[in-house]
Design an enzyme around this catalytic site. Structure first.
Site, mmCIF file in Angstrom:
data_model
loop_
_atom_site.group_PDB
_atom_site.id
_atom_site.type_symbol
_atom_site.label_atom_id
_atom_site.label_comp_id
_atom_site.label_asym_id
_atom_site.label_seq_id
_atom_site.Cartn_x
_atom_site.Cartn_y
_atom_site.Cartn_z
ATOM 1 N N HIS A 198 41.097 39.962 48.594
ATOM 2 C CA HIS A 198 41.276 41.233 49.308
ATOM 3 C C HIS A 198 40.009 42.088 49.219
ATOM 4 O O HIS A 198 39.550 42.669 50.213
ATOM 5 C CB HIS A 198 42.439 42.025 48.694
ATOM 6 C CG HIS A 198 43.779 41.441 48.905
ATOM 7 N ND1 HIS A 198 44.278 41.099 50.153
ATOM 8 C CD2 HIS A 198 44.777 41.138 48.015
ATOM 9 C CE1 HIS A 198 45.502 40.625 50.027
ATOM 10 N NE2 HIS A 198 45.828 40.634 48.748
ATOM 11 N N HIS A 238 43.139 35.954 43.904
ATOM 12 C CA HIS A 238 43.885 36.542 45.021
ATOM 13 C C HIS A 238 43.399 37.965 45.306
ATOM 14 O O HIS A 238 43.077 38.307 46.462
ATOM 15 C CB HIS A 238 45.376 36.554 44.665
ATOM 16 C CG HIS A 238 46.243 37.209 45.694
ATOM 17 N ND1 HIS A 238 47.087 36.503 46.518
ATOM 18 C CD2 HIS A 238 46.415 38.518 46.041
ATOM 19 C CE1 HIS A 238 47.723 37.338 47.316
ATOM 20 N NE2 HIS A 238 47.342 38.569 47.040
ATOM 21 N N GLU A 239 43.325 38.797 44.271
ATOM 22 C CA GLU A 239 42.932 40.195 44.462
ATOM 23 C C GLU A 239 41.474 40.320 44.911
ATOM 24 O O GLU A 239 41.151 41.158 45.764
ATOM 25 C CB GLU A 239 43.170 40.998 43.188
ATOM 26 C CG GLU A 239 44.629 41.128 42.788
ATOM 27 C CD GLU A 239 45.511 41.687 43.897
ATOM 28 O OE1 GLU A 239 45.032 42.553 44.658
ATOM 29 O OE2 GLU A 239 46.663 41.256 44.006
ATOM 30 N N ASP A 246 51.907 41.661 50.017
ATOM 31 C CA ASP A 246 51.157 41.381 51.245
ATOM 32 C C ASP A 246 52.080 41.202 52.440
ATOM 33 O O ASP A 246 51.772 41.652 53.548
ATOM 34 C CB ASP A 246 50.296 40.127 51.045
ATOM 35 C CG ASP A 246 49.206 40.342 50.008
ATOM 36 O OD1 ASP A 246 48.793 41.500 49.801
ATOM 37 O OD2 ASP A 246 48.760 39.358 49.396
#
Length: 283
Positions: free
Chosen positions: A44, A40-41, A134
């Site tokens: 980004h 997930h990170e 988010d």
């Protein structure tokens, strides 16, 4: 990739969590959660790298992960939307891969079910409109679409705080002994309090970047009417992101100022207590 890995920081408490999970037999849960959060990170981070954003640090905490960017509200909103959504979008292909592996018989049903539940929980949690999740960042972007940056920043924090209190009340009524939920809420409450305390600092960074020319893409020209007796800082607080401002001043004399003139007077000339009339051009 090597330069990105140098920016990864694992909070010391993570090792305590690892030890507890090893002792209690929940290491597999922790491993899956860490894998999902890491993907997930890095979603980004890769999106930010695509737009040449400055990445400060990638932190992994006992309650999740944070990709910190050295950008302060002057990038185009469409870029920031893409960077924010790049994290949640990773969960979509994770669902698909897990389903295909389960369908092929390469992953046992109990492991697939566990992964599916953890992936869904992390996705839904991140989409809550609570800053700095988010969903909270999307809320901030929606507010700053038409409103001044500082106004949007304040209201994003206030709305996040209200929703967090509401969620805490629901957990208290239905899941009063859910320790993990209380730990997450405590972390979010602390993050909101810290963000509120630092809102003026964030606003000044926003203005400084504009002063030094990092305005990003100005989507529109937005005139700002103001009175000659109005403090310069009050006008600066009405600045919006992705917009170029011309200040039309009314009073004994009418004149106009470019936003760069206000920023120069405030930061370069240190006229922090000046009023617009004090910047009256000399004939």
């Amino acid at each position: 990739m090597t330069s990105l890995m140098r920016k990864v920081h694992i909070h010391p408490l993570m090792w305590t969590v690892v030890a507890v999970c090893l002792l209690t037999g929940f290491f597999l849960h922790l491993l899956l959660v860490f894998l999902i959060i890491a993907i997930h990170e890095f979603g980004h981070v890769l999106a930010a790298k695509f737009f040449d954003w400055r990445i400060r640090k990638i932190s992994f905490l006992p309650f999740g992960g944070v990709a910190e960017m050295d950008e302060h509200g002057n990038r185009p909103i469409k870029e920031e939307v893409f960077v924010v959504l790049a994290g949640p979008l990773q969960h979509v292909w994770l669902f698909a891969v897990a389903w295909l592996l389960s369908l092929a018989g390469w992953v046992p049903d109990h492991l697939y079910t566990l992964f599916f539940e953890l992936n869904a929980a992390i996705l839904l949690f991140n989409l809550l409109p609570v800053y700095p999740l988010d969903g909270g960042k999307i809320l901030l972007l929606l507010l700053s679409w038409r409103k001044p940056y500082l106004f949007a920043f304040r209201w994003a924090i206030l709305c996040s705080g209200f929703l967090l209190i509401l969620l805490q009340a629901i957990v208290f009524l239905f899941f009063p002994f859910h320790l993990q939920a209380w730990a997450l809420f405590a972390y979010l409450a602390w993050s909101l309090w810290r963000t509120w305390k630092e809102k003026r600092y964030a606003f000044m960074r926003f203005l400084l970047e504009r002063h030094y020319g990092n305005k990003g893409e100005a989507a529109s020209l937005k005139p700002l009417p103001a009175l000659a007796g109005e403090p310069v800082l009050d006008v600066l607080e009405r600045f919006q992101r992705n917009a170029k401002h011309i200040i039309y001043v009314t009073g004994e004399r009418q004149f106009r100022l470019d936003e760069n003139e206000l920023l120069y007077a405030y930061f370069a000339e240190k006229r922090t207590n000046a009023r617009l009339g004090d910047l009256l051009p000399i004939d």
